[in-house]
Design an enzyme around this catalytic site. Sequence first.
Site, PDB file in Angstrom:
ATOM      1  N   GLU A 293       4.627  -8.023  10.238  1.00 11.48           N
ATOM      2  CA  GLU A 293       5.398  -9.232  10.519  1.00 11.48           C
ATOM      3  C   GLU A 293       5.643  -9.360  12.022  1.00 11.48           C
ATOM      4  OE1 GLU A 293       9.745 -11.080   9.240  1.00 11.48           O
ATOM      5  OE2 GLU A 293       9.424  -8.922   9.239  1.00 11.48           O
ATOM      6  N   HIS A 294       6.233  -8.338  12.616  1.00 10.48           N
ATOM      7  CA  HIS A 294       6.467  -8.289  14.061  1.00 10.48           C
ATOM      8  C   HIS A 294       5.581  -7.214  14.682  1.00 10.48           C
ATOM      9  CE1 HIS A 294      10.084 -10.826  14.428  1.00 10.48           C
ATOM     10  NE2 HIS A 294      10.460 -10.321  13.269  1.00 10.48           N
TER      11      HIS A 294
END
Length: 395
Positions: A293-294
């Site tokens: 995600e990040h």
Amino acid sequence: MISLELPRARPNDFTKVLPMVEEIIREVREGGDRALIELEERFDGVKLDSVVEDRVDELASRVPRELRDAIDHIYEQLVEFHSSIKPRDFAGRSRGVEYGVVWRPIRRVGIYVPGGGRAYPSTLLMAGVPARVAGVGEIYVATPPSRIDPVICYISKKLGVKRLYRLGGVQAIAAFAYGTESVIKVDKVVGPGNIYVQAAKFLVSKDVGIDGIEGPTELVIIADESTNPRDVILDMRAQAEHGPATLIVLISTSRELINEVANELRSDENMYYLVEVSSADEAIEIANELAPEHLSLYVRDPHRYLGRVVNAGAVSLGRTPPAIIDYAAGPNHILPTNQWARFRGGLTVYDFLKPIMYANAEEPGEELVKSAMALARHEGFELHARSIGVRYGWE
């Protein structure tokens, strides 16, 4: 807790909650507002007379001036980001055919803002601003009724939200998807939530658009010997605030950095994965496999490596803390998890727009006509071929 091995992929398994979620959706479809009120009392412990929040103006007025100014500033930054990437209509011509694409906004969108123990008005900004920039005509919002945050009301007013609903969990998603006496049926539902909310989005996706399945949070940091250990530790602990299911991975070419981080985090209850690699190239390869995600490129010359990132929701460069993306930088914090970054990105203005293609082929080139007829006949569609041939005088 520390692991020096790579984490395994974490499929988002809804199996254990699907029967319960399906039953709640059925109750909403059959019972409408009455079912929503019963479900809110059952799951949130709140007795409602109506699922519509009618105190938006009053609650919004309670937001302190300093916080309103902060929201306004972030709002402007998000508007500038999404306006800058908004696609434009296109028209072209080749082989005698005029063609193009016009972009049209989705008509109605429902935004789910999770709540309960905490309020997350930043989620409304992240979902609402790209919807507004896209030109969505009607925006509706649902958030759990146990605590209606005045900041959510303030942002709703800025966005021109049509109606704010006091609804949480599965029942909010079901109401948006199918409508009730009070809740308007929408064309697309967006927003994060727990496994029950994500399972509900998965089940209703056959009838209404969804943005994706989001959660739990993921962070992968790629760091070299130039990295400040204190900053890395703080970023890892910051993302761990999302809960014990958060996936947090540090990949580094520096054994010294890994050891320092391990010594600091060893007493934490959260699970952290620390992986030593021989080169930044190997680190990028691992990150692309994890599709997080990040992704944080905490290295010298991060732009050099950005071009090689193919699977990530959002990337923070250099000493940029991932948390600034969560709140204010411009990119969204509603991002793909569970390796969905392999095939989709974070929420943007594109998620609220539809490309409508068109063509004007009144005088196409001869070879194009012949080619279309040949392919139609190959597939056994004789009337397709004849409709083309007759129109252009070939039959």
